[in-house]
Design an enzyme around this catalytic site. Structure first.
Site, PDB file in Angstrom:
ATOM      1  N   HIS A  68       0.812  -1.218   0.000  1.00 38.75           N
ATOM      2  CA  HIS A  68       0.000   0.000   0.000  1.00 38.75           C
ATOM      3  C   HIS A  68       0.847   1.269   0.000  1.00 38.75           C
ATOM      4  O   HIS A  68       0.314   2.366  -0.155  1.00 38.75           O
ATOM      5  CB  HIS A  68      -0.990  -0.002   1.177  1.00 38.75           C
ATOM      6  CG  HIS A  68      -0.401   0.292   2.506  1.00 38.75           C
ATOM      7  ND1 HIS A  68      -0.081  -0.685   3.421  1.00 38.75           N
ATOM      8  CD2 HIS A  68      -0.075   1.471   3.108  1.00 38.75           C
ATOM      9  CE1 HIS A  68       0.402  -0.121   4.517  1.00 38.75           C
ATOM     10  NE2 HIS A  68       0.417   1.179   4.354  1.00 38.75           N
ATOM     11  N   ASP A 113      -0.013  -7.595   1.492  1.00 45.22           N
ATOM     12  CA  ASP A 113       0.514  -6.241   1.623  1.00 45.22           C
ATOM     13  C   ASP A 113       2.037  -6.234   1.740  1.00 45.22           C
ATOM     14  O   ASP A 113       2.594  -5.945   2.796  1.00 45.22           O
ATOM     15  CB  ASP A 113      -0.139  -5.554   2.826  1.00 45.22           C
ATOM     16  CG  ASP A 113       0.041  -4.044   2.809  1.00 45.22           C
ATOM     17  OD1 ASP A 113       0.559  -3.511   1.811  1.00 45.22           O
ATOM     18  OD2 ASP A 113      -0.343  -3.394   3.806  1.00 45.22           O
ATOM     19  N   GLN A 202       0.704   5.707  11.608  1.00 48.82           N
ATOM     20  CA  GLN A 202       0.854   6.086  10.215  1.00 48.82           C
ATOM     21  C   GLN A 202       2.218   6.710   9.988  1.00 48.82           C
ATOM     22  O   GLN A 202       2.690   7.514  10.761  1.00 48.82           O
ATOM     23  CB  GLN A 202      -0.245   7.065   9.799  1.00 48.82           C
ATOM     24  CG  GLN A 202      -0.290   7.270   8.300  1.00 48.82           C
ATOM     25  CD  GLN A 202      -1.440   8.136   7.892  1.00 48.82           C
ATOM     26  OE1 GLN A 202      -1.748   9.095   8.579  1.00 48.82           O
ATOM     27  NE2 GLN A 202      -2.074   7.820   6.779  1.00 48.82           N
ATOM     28  N   GLY A 203       2.853   6.300   8.904  1.00 46.09           N
ATOM     29  CA  GLY A 203       4.216   6.728   8.649  1.00 46.09           C
ATOM     30  C   GLY A 203       5.199   5.623   8.990  1.00 46.09           C
ATOM     31  O   GLY A 203       6.330   5.622   8.539  1.00 46.09           O
ATOM     32  N   ASP A 204       4.746   4.663   9.807  1.00 46.38           N
ATOM     33  CA  ASP A 204       5.539   3.460  10.076  1.00 46.38           C
ATOM     34  C   ASP A 204       5.219   2.376   9.049  1.00 46.38           C
ATOM     35  O   ASP A 204       5.887   1.347   8.992  1.00 46.38           O
ATOM     36  CB  ASP A 204       5.249   2.919  11.477  1.00 46.38           C
ATOM     37  CG  ASP A 204       5.775   3.830  12.567  1.00 46.38           C
ATOM     38  OD1 ASP A 204       6.877   4.380  12.395  1.00 46.38           O
ATOM     39  OD2 ASP A 204       5.082   4.008  13.578  1.00 46.38           O
ATOM     40  N   SER A 205       4.172   2.588   8.251  1.00 45.53           N
ATOM     41  CA  SER A 205       3.751   1.612   7.251  1.00 45.53           C
ATOM     42  C   SER A 205       4.929   1.091   6.446  1.00 45.53           C
ATOM     43  O   SER A 205       5.795   1.856   6.017  1.00 45.53           O
ATOM     44  CB  SER A 205       2.752   2.242   6.286  1.00 45.53           C
ATOM     45  OG  SER A 205       1.500   2.385   6.878  1.00 45.53           O
TER      46      SER A 205
END
Length: 258
Positions: A68, A113, A202-205
């Site tokens: 993603h 993913d 979020q941002g660690d994805s």
């Protein structure tokens, strides 16, 4: 709110900081919640990607991240990978541009993913992070790390943070009090505390979830994928279960020359 649904806000926040935000981040803004700062050299395989995601150095010229976080499979020179440092502003940081992206075949936004980013030139002398090829390490206590938000809705971080989270069984994670059947048991693995407080965000994805193997070496067991908010009670982080995709990841890596 799903962490990756707040991606645009995270991108804009990161852009104002001079740090590219995390596209498609799977947790509400970008950073390890409840974490502490990592020491320089502690996790040399950690990679920060310019779209605001994380990753792990799979081989000297490949970064393993989340599907993603990237677009379609094909040539791509728009991504910058930063590694070798805890402080993203450090003058000793190593950077490489991408030249190709491989996104998991059949990825449609649920499960599968994972993705590989090929770098324009290899990064030599930096430790890579092997992936697990067995389910033997898919339980216990895991380490998470990233430059994502330290609070839900917070800003991307300059310094790498780390934390530990416990395994949550598929049955528990899919219970009505948690994700009520949303977890794809084959593709995903959950980790976190019932009380919340510690989580990726979020941002660690795309970043790795890892632990020590029988030889006391780090091995990657998960990829930060998604979750409801960040560090909420009864909402553990959801990670791509690397062991399930290990052979597909290895085959793709070979095809990319990694």
């Amino acid at each position: 709110m799903r962490r990756w649904l707040t991606l645009l806000a995270a991108f804009l926040t990161a852009a104002t900081m001079g740090v590219l935000a995390a596209p498609g981040a799977a947790h509400a803004d970008a950073n390890v919640v409840g974490g502490t700062r990592a020491a320089q050299g502690e996790f040399p395989f950690m990679v920060r990607l310019s779209m605001g995601c994380g990753g792990a150095l799979y081989s000297p010229n490949l970064v393993l991240t989340a599907a993603h976080c990237v677009g379609r499979t094909g040539a791509n020179s728009s991504i910058t990978a930063t590694l070798g440092v805890v402080d993203l502003n450090s003058s000793s940081r190593i950077t490489r541009k991408s030249n190709y992206v491989y996104r998991a075949p059949g990825y449609t936004g649920s499960g599968k993913d994972w993705a590989l980013i090929r770098l324009s030139s290899p990064v030599n002398g930096v430790a890579t992070l092997p992936i697990t090829t067995t389910t033997a390490y898919d339980s216990g206590t895991f380490t998470i790390a990233g430059w994502g938000a330290a609070t839900e809705g917070g800003s991307q971080q300059r310094y790498l943070l780390k934390a530990t989270v416990p395994f949550v069984s598929d049955a528990t994670c899919n219970s009505r009090s948690m994700y009520n059947g949303e977890i794809i048991a084959t593709d995903e693995i959950c980790a976190g505390y019932t009380s919340g407080g510690v989580d990726t965000c979020q941002g660690d994805s795309g970043g790795p979830m890892f632990r020590r193997n029988a030889s006391d070496a780090w091995v990657q067991v998960g990829i930060v994928s998604w979750g409801d908010g960040c560090a909420r009670p009864n909402k553990p982080g959801v990670y791509t279960q690397v062991s399930y995709f290990a052979s597909s990841i290895a085959a793709a890596a070979t095809s990319l020359g990694g």
